[in-house]
Design an enzyme around this catalytic site. Structure first.
Site, PDB file in Angstrom:
ATOM      1  N   CYS A   3      45.398  35.950  40.524  1.00  0.00           N
ATOM      2  CA  CYS A   3      44.448  37.015  41.416  1.00  0.00           C
ATOM      3  C   CYS A   3      43.765  36.104  42.570  1.00  0.00           C
ATOM      4  CB  CYS A   3      43.540  37.733  40.544  1.00  0.00           C
ATOM      5  SG  CYS A   3      42.431  36.707  39.763  1.00  0.00           S
ATOM      6  N   ARG A   9      40.875  39.808  37.363  1.00  0.00           N
ATOM      7  CA  ARG A   9      41.944  40.241  36.886  1.00  0.00           C
ATOM      8  C   ARG A   9      42.781  39.296  36.184  1.00  0.00           C
ATOM      9  NH1 ARG A   9      43.381  42.408  42.722  1.00  0.00           N
ATOM     10  NH2 ARG A   9      42.286  40.407  43.149  1.00  0.00           N
ATOM     11  N   SER A  10      43.031  38.348  36.637  1.00  0.00           N
ATOM     12  CA  SER A  10      43.899  37.297  36.119  1.00  0.00           C
ATOM     13  C   SER A  10      43.457  36.706  34.857  1.00  0.00           C
ATOM     14  CB  SER A  10      44.488  36.296  36.963  1.00  0.00           C
ATOM     15  OG  SER A  10      43.612  35.410  37.374  1.00  0.00           O
ATOM     16  N   ASP A 117      41.600  45.217  43.268  1.00  0.00           N
ATOM     17  CA  ASP A 117      40.182  44.250  42.785  1.00  0.00           C
ATOM     18  C   ASP A 117      39.025  44.999  42.541  1.00  0.00           C
ATOM     19  OD1 ASP A 117      38.269  42.306  43.313  1.00  0.00           O
ATOM     20  OD2 ASP A 117      39.076  41.752  45.171  1.00  0.00           O
TER      21      ASP A 117
END
Ligand code: 4NP
Length: 149
Positions: A3, A9-10, A117
């Site tokens: 991300c 997120r990642s 995001d």
């Protein structure tokens, strides 16, 4: 799992997929395209959202995506089109490019959708991200088990 900041997120995608695969045979990692949060733990809101679902990601440490990741990994999942553009810009060959895909294409093939995001939004954004990534990583893990990835 890639991300922008490697704090929302990642790392969540990394934590989720790691739990669903045989870690002896599958290497899962995450990175950000930006350098803002190198060395940092995930965003506290992501940590809390994961914890609510019984997943501990507080030990993960932010790092930046690097060209050698194309050598290290067979598949590179990005969260949104901006990440896609940034990662593809670092690709050296067509083989590098072929490793990269939007992670939500594993949820719905060809949908080309972004994981939104959640950084500037509220808690419901983090919950939505959790649901999307839980479902997408489930499909990735199943494909891996069936030798289809
Ligand atoms: P992520 O979210 O890319 O999912 O980790 C963000 C984290 C940090 C920033 C933006 C998005 N930032 O601008 O610092």
């Amino acid at each position: 799992m890639v991300c922008l900041g490697n704090i929302c997120r990642s790392p969540l995608a990394e934590g989720l997929l790691s739990k669903k695969v045989d870690q002896e045979t599958v290497k899962v990692d995450s990175a950000g395209t930006a350098s803002y949060h190198i060395g940092e733990a995930p965003d506290i809101r992501t940590i809390m959202s994961a914890r609510k679902h019984g997943l501990n990601i507080s030990n993960l440490v932010g790092r930046q995506f690097k060209v050698s990741d194309f050598d290290e990994f067979d598949r590179i999942y990005v969260m949104d089109h901006s990440n896609l553009q940034n990662v593809l810009a670092l690709a050296r060959t067509e083989d590098d490019k072929a490793k990269v895909d939007l992670i939500l294409n594993e949820l719905k093939a060809g949908s080309n959708q972004d994981v939104p995001d959640p950084y500037y939004g509220g808690d419901e954004g983090f919950e939505q991200v959790y649901r999307l990534l839980d479902a997408a990583t489930e499909n990735i893990a199943n494909k891996l088990k069936n030798g289809k990835l």
